[in-house]
Design a protein around this motif. Structure first.
Motif, PDB file in Angstrom:
ATOM      1  N   ASP A  53       0.940  -1.139  -0.032  1.00  0.00           N
ATOM      2  CA  ASP A  53       0.114  -0.114  -0.070  1.00  0.00           C
ATOM      3  C   ASP A  53       0.855   1.196   0.036  1.00  0.00           C
ATOM      4  OD1 ASP A  53      -2.341  -1.525   0.288  1.00  0.00           O
ATOM      5  OD2 ASP A  53      -2.385  -1.391   2.288  1.00  0.00           O
ATOM      6  N   TYR A  54       2.102   1.148   0.301  1.00  0.00           N
ATOM      7  CA  TYR A  54       2.984   2.136   0.526  1.00  0.00           C
ATOM      8  C   TYR A  54       4.077   2.599  -0.715  1.00  0.00           C
ATOM      9  CZ  TYR A  54       1.099   2.753   5.017  1.00  0.00           C
ATOM     10  OH  TYR A  54      -0.004   2.709   6.372  1.00  0.00           O
ATOM     11  N   ALA A  55       3.753   1.460  -1.515  1.00  0.00           N
ATOM     12  CA  ALA A  55       4.784   1.636  -2.921  1.00  0.00           C
ATOM     13  C   ALA A  55       4.589   2.906  -3.546  1.00  0.00           C
ATOM     14  CB  ALA A  55       4.461   0.365  -3.769  1.00  0.00           C
ATOM     15  N   PRO A  56       3.480   3.577  -3.769  1.00  0.00           N
ATOM     16  CA  PRO A  56       3.491   4.888  -4.410  1.00  0.00           C
ATOM     17  C   PRO A  56       4.252   5.932  -3.588  1.00  0.00           C
ATOM     18  CG  PRO A  56       1.361   3.992  -4.370  1.00  0.00           C
ATOM     19  CD  PRO A  56       2.081   2.930  -3.373  1.00  0.00           C
ATOM     20  N   GLN A  57       4.129   5.888  -2.266  1.00  0.00           N
ATOM     21  CA  GLN A  57       5.217   6.825  -1.693  1.00  0.00           C
ATOM     22  C   GLN A  57       6.410   6.720  -1.668  1.00  0.00           C
ATOM     23  OE1 GLN A  57       2.225   5.435  -0.718  1.00  0.00           O
ATOM     24  NE2 GLN A  57       1.446   6.338   1.300  1.00  0.00           N
ATOM     25  N   ALA A  58       7.108   5.484  -1.824  1.00  0.00           N
ATOM     26  CA  ALA A  58       8.375   5.025  -2.029  1.00  0.00           C
ATOM     27  C   ALA A  58       8.831   5.615  -3.325  1.00  0.00           C
ATOM     28  CB  ALA A  58       8.557   3.382  -1.789  1.00  0.00           C
ATOM     29  N   PHE A  59       7.755   5.434  -4.595  1.00  0.00           N
ATOM     30  CA  PHE A  59       8.162   5.859  -5.709  1.00  0.00           C
ATOM     31  C   PHE A  59       8.355   7.503  -6.109  1.00  0.00           C
ATOM     32  CE2 PHE A  59       6.222   1.504  -7.312  1.00  0.00           C
ATOM     33  CZ  PHE A  59       7.245   1.122  -7.592  1.00  0.00           C
ATOM     34  N   GLU A  60       7.398   7.962  -5.225  1.00  0.00           N
ATOM     35  CA  GLU A  60       7.341   9.426  -5.316  1.00  0.00           C
ATOM     36  C   GLU A  60       8.474  10.154  -4.539  1.00  0.00           C
ATOM     37  OE1 GLU A  60       4.309  13.058  -3.659  1.00  0.00           O
ATOM     38  OE2 GLU A  60       3.804  10.991  -3.378  1.00  0.00           O
ATOM     39  N   ALA A  61       9.229   9.563  -3.714  1.00  0.00           N
ATOM     40  CA  ALA A  61      10.280  10.037  -3.043  1.00  0.00           C
ATOM     41  C   ALA A  61      11.621   9.244  -3.587  1.00  0.00           C
ATOM     42  CB  ALA A  61      10.451   9.112  -1.626  1.00  0.00           C
ATOM     43  N   GLY A  62      11.642   8.756  -4.750  1.00  0.00           N
ATOM     44  CA  GLY A  62      12.803   8.594  -5.596  1.00  0.00           C
ATOM     45  C   GLY A  62      13.098   7.125  -5.776  1.00  0.00           C
ATOM     46  N   ALA A  63      12.310   6.137  -5.073  1.00  0.00           N
ATOM     47  CA  ALA A  63      12.572   4.454  -5.272  1.00  0.00           C
ATOM     48  C   ALA A  63      12.583   4.188  -6.712  1.00  0.00           C
ATOM     49  CB  ALA A  63      11.650   3.876  -4.405  1.00  0.00           C
ATOM     50  N   THR A  64      13.658   3.541  -7.316  1.00  0.00           N
ATOM     51  CA  THR A  64      13.524   3.082  -8.461  1.00  0.00           C
ATOM     52  C   THR A  64      13.062   1.736  -8.851  1.00  0.00           C
ATOM     53  OG1 THR A  64      15.672   2.271  -8.478  1.00  0.00           O
ATOM     54  CG2 THR A  64      15.451   4.507  -9.389  1.00  0.00           C
ATOM     55  N   LEU A  65      12.810   1.083  -7.734  1.00  0.00           N
ATOM     56  CA  LEU A  65      12.326  -0.294  -7.780  1.00  0.00           C
ATOM     57  C   LEU A  65      11.805  -1.029  -6.655  1.00  0.00           C
ATOM     58  CD1 LEU A  65      12.634  -2.918  -9.925  1.00  0.00           C
ATOM     59  CD2 LEU A  65      14.507  -3.546  -9.019  1.00  0.00           C
ATOM     60  N   ALA A  66      10.568  -1.738  -6.649  1.00  0.00           N
ATOM     61  CA  ALA A  66      10.047  -2.262  -5.716  1.00  0.00           C
ATOM     62  C   ALA A  66      10.238  -3.942  -5.475  1.00  0.00           C
ATOM     63  CB  ALA A  66       8.417  -1.998  -5.361  1.00  0.00           C
ATOM     64  N   LEU A  67      10.330  -4.450  -4.725  1.00  0.00           N
ATOM     65  CA  LEU A  67      10.394  -6.042  -4.429  1.00  0.00           C
ATOM     66  C   LEU A  67       9.013  -6.419  -3.860  1.00  0.00           C
ATOM     67  CD1 LEU A  67      12.216  -8.697  -4.745  1.00  0.00           C
ATOM     68  CD2 LEU A  67      13.066  -8.193  -2.424  1.00  0.00           C
ATOM     69  N   VAL A  68       8.387  -7.062  -4.636  1.00  0.00           N
ATOM     70  CA  VAL A  68       6.824  -7.198  -4.164  1.00  0.00           C
ATOM     71  C   VAL A  68       6.439  -8.686  -4.347  1.00  0.00           C
ATOM     72  CG1 VAL A  68       6.190  -4.813  -4.867  1.00  0.00           C
ATOM     73  CG2 VAL A  68       6.190  -6.566  -6.318  1.00  0.00           C
ATOM     74  N   SER A  69       5.264  -9.243  -3.727  1.00  0.00           N
ATOM     75  CA  SER A  69       4.514 -10.646  -3.741  1.00  0.00           C
ATOM     76  C   SER A  69       3.281 -10.250  -4.401  1.00  0.00           C
ATOM     77  CB  SER A  69       4.446 -11.159  -2.583  1.00  0.00           C
ATOM     78  OG  SER A  69       3.781 -10.355  -1.625  1.00  0.00           O
ATOM     79  N   GLN A  70       2.939  -9.224  -4.935  1.00  0.00           N
ATOM     80  CA  GLN A  70       1.703  -8.718  -5.795  1.00  0.00           C
ATOM     81  C   GLN A  70       2.231  -7.541  -6.760  1.00  0.00           C
ATOM     82  OE1 GLN A  70      -0.629  -8.516  -2.102  1.00  0.00           O
ATOM     83  NE2 GLN A  70      -1.197  -6.349  -2.751  1.00  0.00           N
ATOM     84  N   PRO A  71       1.579  -7.610  -7.704  1.00  0.00           N
ATOM     85  CA  PRO A  71       2.015  -6.429  -8.668  1.00  0.00           C
ATOM     86  C   PRO A  71       1.585  -4.922  -7.848  1.00  0.00           C
ATOM     87  CG  PRO A  71       1.040  -8.111 -10.044  1.00  0.00           C
ATOM     88  CD  PRO A  71       0.789  -8.742  -8.495  1.00  0.00           C
ATOM     89  N   VAL A  72       2.495  -4.244  -8.455  1.00  0.00           N
ATOM     90  CA  VAL A  72       1.827  -2.644  -7.944  1.00  0.00           C
ATOM     91  C   VAL A  72       2.075  -1.811  -9.170  1.00  0.00           C
ATOM     92  CG1 VAL A  72       2.685  -3.069  -5.713  1.00  0.00           C
ATOM     93  CG2 VAL A  72       4.508  -2.308  -7.298  1.00  0.00           C
ATOM     94  N   ALA A  73       1.825  -0.620  -9.233  1.00  0.00           N
ATOM     95  CA  ALA A  73       1.804   0.542 -10.230  1.00  0.00           C
ATOM     96  C   ALA A  73       2.986   1.009 -10.108  1.00  0.00           C
ATOM     97  CB  ALA A  73       0.479   1.219 -10.065  1.00  0.00           C
ATOM     98  N   GLY A  74       4.129   0.582 -10.694  1.00  0.00           N
ATOM     99  CA  GLY A  74       5.358   1.173 -10.723  1.00  0.00           C
ATOM    100  C   GLY A  74       6.196   0.115 -11.074  1.00  0.00           C
ATOM    101  N   PRO A  75       7.589   0.397 -11.162  1.00  0.00           N
ATOM    102  CA  PRO A  75       8.623  -0.723 -11.675  1.00  0.00           C
ATOM    103  C   PRO A  75       8.843  -1.562 -10.613  1.00  0.00           C
ATOM    104  CG  PRO A  75       9.619   1.460 -11.202  1.00  0.00           C
ATOM    105  CD  PRO A  75       8.134   1.713 -11.147  1.00  0.00           C
ATOM    106  N   HIS A  76       8.790  -2.783 -10.664  1.00  0.00           N
ATOM    107  CA  HIS A  76       9.066  -3.924  -9.508  1.00  0.00           C
ATOM    108  C   HIS A  76       9.520  -5.061  -9.891  1.00  0.00           C
ATOM    109  CE1 HIS A  76       4.989  -4.634 -11.355  1.00  0.00           C
ATOM    110  NE2 HIS A  76       5.316  -5.720 -10.935  1.00  0.00           N
ATOM    111  N   VAL A  77       9.839  -6.023  -9.133  1.00  0.00           N
ATOM    112  CA  VAL A  77      10.493  -7.479  -9.320  1.00  0.00           C
ATOM    113  C   VAL A  77       9.341  -8.274  -8.409  1.00  0.00           C
ATOM    114  CG1 VAL A  77      11.944  -9.168  -9.026  1.00  0.00           C
ATOM    115  CG2 VAL A  77      12.551  -6.613  -9.446  1.00  0.00           C
ATOM    116  N   LEU A  78       8.605  -8.947  -9.184  1.00  0.00           N
ATOM    117  CA  LEU A  78       7.503  -9.808  -8.619  1.00  0.00           C
ATOM    118  C   LEU A  78       8.096 -11.361  -8.155  1.00  0.00           C
ATOM    119  CD1 LEU A  78       4.604 -10.319  -7.819  1.00  0.00           C
ATOM    120  CD2 LEU A  78       4.228 -11.097 -10.160  1.00  0.00           C
ATOM    121  N   VAL A  79       7.906 -11.483  -6.794  1.00  0.00           N
ATOM    122  CA  VAL A  79       8.230 -12.722  -6.173  1.00  0.00           C
ATOM    123  C   VAL A  79       7.197 -13.498  -5.550  1.00  0.00           C
ATOM    124  CG1 VAL A  79      10.923 -12.041  -6.264  1.00  0.00           C
ATOM    125  CG2 VAL A  79       9.333 -11.706  -4.034  1.00  0.00           C
ATOM    126  N   GLU A  80       7.690 -14.852  -5.111  1.00  0.00           N
ATOM    127  CA  GLU A  80       6.539 -15.104  -4.284  1.00  0.00           C
ATOM    128  C   GLU A  80       6.477 -14.898  -2.799  1.00  0.00           C
ATOM    129  OE1 GLU A  80       5.008 -20.137  -2.950  1.00  0.00           O
ATOM    130  OE2 GLU A  80       6.329 -19.574  -4.954  1.00  0.00           O
TER     131      GLU A  80
END
Length: 462
Positions: A53-80
């Motif tokens: 739920d907080y991925a958008p805030q991370a991207f807004e602050a400059g994060a270039t990638l997220a490590l996630v277990s469910q897709p998010v709206a932004g650049p990410h790596v999806l894992v189990e």
């Protein structure tokens, strides 16, 4: 952190990349509020908060990638599983650092003293990276590994164990050049059932040594000393270094004394001797100091240099045997971060050493994760405060109440012992009794919340 690319991260964790392959990753975080340019945000799903739920805030602050277990709206790596993926990322990253530079990995475990020893080594070893706070589990350890960089020469890792297999998992992420085992006590005993089972878990740290690695063991703890016979230590040129108080150790402390709770001792290593005066409070820190000095010697320091650095080191982590004099002349000895029977007794002895100008007050909360041993352990602490002749004992919280009952039964009458249910009641109880020169020990497991009382007594803002 050495810069990585999004593709490298995806390959390391075995995840599905939904981002530009060359997107830079220059840090790894688990709190969106810590995001900055180049951050990889690891989105964990907790009991109360879903990090996705907080991925958008991370991207807004400059994060270039997220490590996630469910897709998010932004650049990410999806894992189990994000936790498992973080471990794989740290393992691959440390292997990369080893191929590109000269890094020594030190792992520390023990029922007591891990964080203090880690803090000592952070100050004693050059170009060192060590955990912030007590990052010693399957999330905190990988995050510490990922803070290292090409300039790092010493990576100090605190390795906690709450259940069987924890240390094997952590050392699989970070194989060790030096493994330090401090004590086998009763912290987290509820996860193991017996001290022998806990000792077996602590000993498994040694199986994580690389060929030619060194095991540094506390010879004063019989269960730790017995680990020298661990079969894995007889393989691949691994060595054992034993430290302790008294003669017969590879690194030995003798003539131990203290100056208002701050230990002093003579240290011997082969034919060399030196003097160490600690800035830490409590004679139990001699064990931690010896462990840190043994690591320093194994990494190339001579005895005078190492002894001086250990003596100059200061407490770094909050709520760990921190001695402070208030403006009104009352001394607060704050050791409220955690507690086990062994550390509780050590803190009570330190209180007696420190309280030289007035009365001694022991404010005791619950020791958690004790399992079936809880009642007996709290009872013994209630007896200890009487035997040590602590002037006033205040037991806080229902989980520790049996300590109050034991103290009264042992002979603490009248105002010598009291019980209150809440922290607010504890503060009110102390406010009307403390005088200049008195020393107040605050000691409990972190989950009891007694650290809040310590902060209130010291005027620390929440």
């Amino acid at each position: 952190m050495r810069p990585l690319t999004a593709q490298w991260v995806a390959n390391a964790v075995g995840g599905e990349l939904a981002a530009e392959v060359h997107a830079p990753v220059t840090s790894v975080i688990k709190d969106s509020r810590d995001a900055s340019d180049g951050a990889l945000y690891a989105a964990f799903v907790g009991e109360r908060v879903d990090g996705h739920d907080y991925a958008p805030q991370a991207f807004e602050a400059g994060a270039t990638l997220a490590l996630v277990s469910q897709p998010v709206a932004g650049p990410h790596v999806l894992v189990e599983d994000v936790t498992a993926a973080l471990g794989r990322l740290a393992r691959a990253y440390l292997a990369l650092l080893r191929t590109e530079g000269d890094i020594t990995v030190i792992g520390i475990t023990g029922s007591n003293g891990k964080t203090t020893t880690k803090d000592l080594l952070a100050q004693v070893l050059p170009a060192a990276v060590a955990p912030e706070g007590s990052f010693n589990n399957e999330i905190g350890l990988p995050l510490t590994v990922l803070r290292a960089g090409p300039e790092t020469r010493h990576l100090v890792l605190e390795m906690g164990a709450s259940a069987p297999g924890d240390l094997a998992y952590l050392t699989a992420i970070a194989p060790l050049d030096i493994a330090v085992v401090l004590t086998v006590g009763t912290a987290h005993l509820g996860g193991y059932g017996s001290p022998d089972a806990l000792a077996e878990e602590k000993a498994s740290l040694l199986d994580g040594l690389v060929p030619g690695g060194v095991a540094i063991l506390n010879g004063d703890d019989p269960r730790v000393a017995a680990m020298a016979a661990r079969p894995s230590l007889g393989e691949d040129d691994r060595r054992v270094v034993m430290f302790g108080v008294g003669a017969g150790r590879d690194l030995a402390a003798t003539e131990v004394s203290n100056d208002r709770g701050r230990p002093r001792f003579t240290v011997s290593h082969g034919a060399d001797t030196g003097e160490v005066g600690l800035r830490l409070v409590g004679e139990h820190h001699v064990t931690n100091a010896l462990a840190a000095l043994a690591v320093a010697l194994e990494t190339g320091q001579d005895l005078p240099t190492g002894a001086s650095a250990v003596g100059d080191a200061v407490p770094l982590s909050a709520h760990r045997m921190a001695l402070t004099e208030r403006a009104d002349g009352v001394w607060i000895l704050d050791d409220s971060y955690n507690a086990s029977p062994e550390s509780m007794r050590a803190a009570l002895r330190a209180l007696k050493d420190v309280a030289t100008t007035g009365r001694s007050f022991a404010v005791i909360g619950e020791m958690r994760e004790m399992g079936d041993a809880s009642i007996a352990a709290h009872t013994e602490i209630g007896l200890d405060v009487v035997r040590l002749r602590i002037d006033h004992t205040l037991v806080v919280g229902a989980g520790a109440r049996v300590a109050y009952i034991a103290a009264v039964n042992e002979g603490s009458w009248g105002d010598e012992a009291a019980y209150v249910a809440t922290i607010d009641e504890a503060r009110d109880h102390l406010d009307g009794r403390l005088q200049p020169g008195d020393t107040v020990l605050i000691k409990a497991s972190h989950g009891s919340g007694l650290w809040k009382l310590a902060d209130e007594l010291l005027g620390v803002d929440a």
